[in-house]
Write an enzyme that holds these catalytic residues in place. Structure first.
Site, PDB file in Angstrom:
ATOM      1  N   TYR A 218     -10.836 -43.039  27.562  1.00 48.80           N
ATOM      2  CA  TYR A 218     -10.103 -42.189  26.394  1.00 48.80           C
ATOM      3  C   TYR A 218      -9.694 -42.838  25.130  1.00 48.80           C
ATOM      4  CZ  TYR A 218      -9.413 -39.191  30.793  1.00 48.80           C
ATOM      5  OH  TYR A 218      -9.527 -38.522  31.869  1.00 48.80           O
ATOM      6  N   HIS A 226     -10.156 -34.576  27.589  1.00 46.22           N
ATOM      7  CA  HIS A 226     -11.269 -35.062  28.377  1.00 46.22           C
ATOM      8  C   HIS A 226     -11.519 -36.636  27.876  1.00 46.22           C
ATOM      9  CE1 HIS A 226     -11.805 -31.409  30.504  1.00 46.22           C
ATOM     10  NE2 HIS A 226     -11.858 -30.917  29.439  1.00 46.22           N
ATOM     11  N   LYS A 257     -20.247 -36.759  27.738  1.00 41.10           N
ATOM     12  CA  LYS A 257     -19.659 -38.197  27.454  1.00 41.10           C
ATOM     13  C   LYS A 257     -20.604 -39.006  26.947  1.00 41.10           C
ATOM     14  CE  LYS A 257     -16.413 -37.235  31.225  1.00 41.10           C
ATOM     15  NZ  LYS A 257     -15.524 -36.508  30.183  1.00 41.10           N
TER      16      LYS A 257
END
Length: 281
Positions: A218, A226, A257
Site C-alpha cells: 500500500y 486496497h 494491482k
C-alpha cells in the site's frame, strides 16, 4: 534459430500495422505509419517461447539496453498454439506516503515474545501506536499486537522491540532472531531486504499469500483502501518459468494491482524493482 517464433511475431505485428526490423533478441518496432527513413524505433520486442526458462540477468541486461536507447522493452511470449502474449517490462521506483516511527516515540524497546513464526507485543500502548499509526501487525485484542517475522525483524533492527528470549545485546539479539527466522521460514533472508526497503520508502507491506506473492503493498494504508502492488522477491540468479509469470500477472490484473518483482542487490545497497504489465499492441 527460433525462426518460426520470430515469423509468428513478425506476421502478427505486420498485420497490426507496425514496421519491424530484426534485432538480436527479436525486433525493433516502429510506430504505426512509421519507417526507418521517417521515424525512430520506439520499442524493442524480445521474442521467446512459453517453454523458455528466462534468466532474470538476461532480462535486466536487455532492460538496461532499452533504457539506454530510450526505448520500451516488450516481451512477446509465443505459446504452443502460436498465440502471442505481450508484457511490458519497466524498472520502477517504489515510494509511498507512510511515515515511520519518530525517534523517542517509543522510549524503550517493547518486549516481544517469539512464538514459532510470529511475535507478540504485550505492551498495549506500544501495540496501539505501532498498529493504529504505522500499520504494523494485527491486533489480537485491545492489548496485544501480533507481528510477522519480517515486521519483527524490521522493528528489531530499529531497536523498537526486543525479543524476550534473546540476549540483551542488540546486535546479538538481531543475529539470533535472523537465524531463528530463517530456520522457520527459509525465504526470510530473501524477503527481509525487500520488506525493509519498502518500509523505508514509505510503503506498507503486508502478506500477499492470498494472491500467491510475498507481499501486497500500500502507498498509504487505511481500513477502506486496497493495495496498489503485488511484490514478489526473487534472487539474482532467478529463472522465470513463463507459465508461472503469466499466472502471476493475470492474477494481479484480475485484482487491479501492479505486479512487481523485487531483487535485492548483492551488496545490500538496495533493491531493483521490475514491473511486468500485460499490454495490447
Amino acid at each position: 534459430r527460433d525462426f518460426e517464433l520470430r515469423y509468428i511475431v513478425f506476421k502478427d505485428l505486420r498485420e497490426r500495422g507496425y514496421y519491424t526490423k530484426m534485432s538480436p533478441i527479436g525486433f525493433r518496432l516502429y510506430p504505426r505509419g512509421g519507417h526507418p527513413t521517417k521515424t525512430r524505433a520506439h520499442i524493442f520486442v524480445y521474442v521467446v517461447s512459453e517453454r523458455t526458462s528466462l534468466p532474470l540477468q538476461h532480462l535486466i541486461r536487455e532492460l538496461n539496453r532499452a533504457e539506454n536507447a530510450r526505448k520500451r522493452l516488450i516481451l512477446a511470449i509465443v505459446d504452443e498454439e502460436s498465440d502471442i502474449t505481450f508484457y511490458e517490462l519497466k524498472r520502477v521506483t517504489m515510494s509511498g506516503e507512510t511515515a515511520e516511527p519518530a525517534a523517542g516515540e517509543i522510549k524503550a524497546p517493547a518486549v516481544a515474545s517469539l512464538l514459532n513464526d510470529r511475535t507478540i507485543i504485550w505492551d498495549p500502548e506500544v501495540s496501539n501506536l505501532l498498529h493504529n499509526k504505522y500499520f504494523f501487525g494485527k491486533k489480537l485484542d485491545e492489548f496485544r499486537l501480533q507481528l510477522s517475522l519480517v515486521e519483527s525483524g524490521y522493528l528489531l533492527d530499529r531497536q523498537l522491540i526486543r525479543i524476550d528470549n534473546a540476549d540483551a545485546n542488540a546486535d546479538a539479539d538481531t543475529s539470533a532472531f535472523d537465524r531463528c527466522a530463517s530456520e522457520t521460514e527459509p525465504a526470510y533472508g530473501l524477503k527481509y531486504p525487500v520488506y525493509s526497503d519498502l518500509r523505508r520508502s514509505g510503503l506498507v507491506a503486508k502478506t500477499g499469500f492470498k494472491f500467491g506473492t510475498h507481499f501486497r503493498v500500500y502507498k498509504q494504508f487505511k481500513s477502506d483502501t486496497h493495495s496498489e502492488y503485488l511484490v514478489h522477491t526473487i534472487p539474482p540468479d532467478h529463472q522465470f518459468l513463463l507459465p508461472e509469470l503469466s499466472r502471476a500477472v493475470r492474477i494481479s490484473n484480475s485484482v487491479h494491482k501492479r505486479m512487481i518483482f523485487g531483487r535485492p542487490d548483492a551488496d545490500g545497497s538496495g533493491v531493483c524493482y521490475i514491473e511486468f504489465e500485460w499490454i495490447r499492441l
